[in-house]
Scaffold this active site. Structure first.
Site, PDB file in Angstrom:
ATOM      1  CD  GLU A 229     -78.846 -27.868  -2.894  1.00 54.99           C
ATOM      2  OE1 GLU A 229     -79.081 -28.454  -1.830  1.00 54.99           O
ATOM      3  OE2 GLU A 229     -79.422 -26.812  -3.228  1.00 54.99           O
TER       4      GLU A 229
ATOM      5  CE  LYS B 285     -77.088 -25.897   0.123  1.00 58.82           C
ATOM      6  NZ  LYS B 285     -78.219 -25.013   0.461  1.00 58.82           N
TER       7      LYS B 285
END
Length: 302
Positions: A183, A220
């Site tokens: 992420e 992500k």
């Protein structure tokens, strides 16, 4: 991805995450973000006097979400948990076991310890002490994967440092048979968000191309300025799934943006719990959560 005698369970989870319909719910507010999560839920900071009381309250909130009939595996693929939540129980079961065995939802663990100071337009993660021990515990708690967050504000060398660190830790996670969610968040208020996303796409592509066949990751990413900017990763052989983070956008805005990015599915936190309140009746709470989930699922279908 296999954990010895648990291989059948893990294989089932892998198949569900790769090809299932729905989205990933982020219920992983940690010590720094928990007060805000509770405040938005209607519990002020003068309602608790210690970290222990604060975490008891947030676990009660998360338990209410997870046990709600609206929160089910028909629409939710997985849920990202904070370490404290992983170590607690819901209805007499470890949280990860409850999610999978009762709800059919795949559990992930947030493993980062927050962000370092900004340097060169980005914030890498703080060191994660005793990460191997945490990963061993995650396996024992029936986690399927992990999540770790960095933040990018501008294009430049800081962005490259973020991506290099994310994938270095991802490789460490993979050694334990866990699937990492990478992420590298791009700040939605970045003065050059599109430029950062161009550089980020190139940096991620280079890292993915260096992974082995047995090294799958989940990405992500902040909803991009250019629609379908990350579309190439949806079909990349090393990518299990591409998730979108709401990044501070309202749920309505996040859903609108997500619907324009084909193949991405949501992994929302604040946008998921927006509108939930401690003083709602169970019927009101369920209705609000059901409406939120339905809207996020619809946006994730494109």
């Amino acid at each position: 991805m296999k954990h010895g005698s648990d291989s059948a369970r893990v294989d089932d989870m892998f198949t569900r995450v790769r090809s299932g319909a729905g989205f990933i719910a982020a219920l992983d507010q940690s010590g720094g973000s928990t007060p805000q999560a509770l405040r938005l839920y209607g519990i002020s900071e003068d309602s608790y006097s210690s970290p222990a009381e604060m975490f008891d309250l947030v676990h009660r909130m998360r338990t209410r979400v997870i046990t709600s009939p609206a929160f089910n595996g028909d629409r939710i693929l997985g849920s990202i948990l904070f370490e404290d939540t992983m170590d607690r129980e819901i209805d007499g079961r470890q949280t990860g076991e409850y999610l999978w065995e009762v709800k059919g939802i795949v559990p992930f663990l947030k493993i980062d310890k927050g962000l370092a100071a900004q340097a060169h337009g980005a914030q890498v993660m703080k060191p994660i002490p005793e990460l191997d021990a945490l990963l061993i515990r995650a396996v024992s708690r029936h986690m399927f994967g992990t999540k770790m967050r960095s933040v990018i504000t501008m294009p430049g060398p800081g962005l490259d440092a973020v991506v290099a660190q994310q994938f270095a830790i991802a490789r460490q996670v993979l050694r334990f048979g866990l699937v990492p969610i990478v992420e590298p968040e791009v700040d939605i208020h970045s003065p050059d968000k599109a430029g950062a996303e161009d550089q980020l796409r190139t940096a991620i592509r280079e890292e993915l191309d260096g992974l082995g066949e047995d090294q799958p990751v989940i990405l992500k990413l902040t909803l991009p300025e250019r629609d379908d900017h990350y579309r190439e990763f949806v079909d990349h052989p090393r990518v299990v799934r591409v998730l979108a983070l709401s990044g501070g956008y309202s749920r309505a805005d996040a859903n609108t943006r997500l619907a324009r990015n084909h193949g991405m599915i949501a992994s929302f936190s604040r946008a998921l719990t927006e509108g939930l309140a401690a003083d709602q009746t169970d019927a009101q709470f369920t209705a609000a959560l059901d409406a939120a989930i339905a809207s996020i699922v619809a946006a994730s279908r494109t």
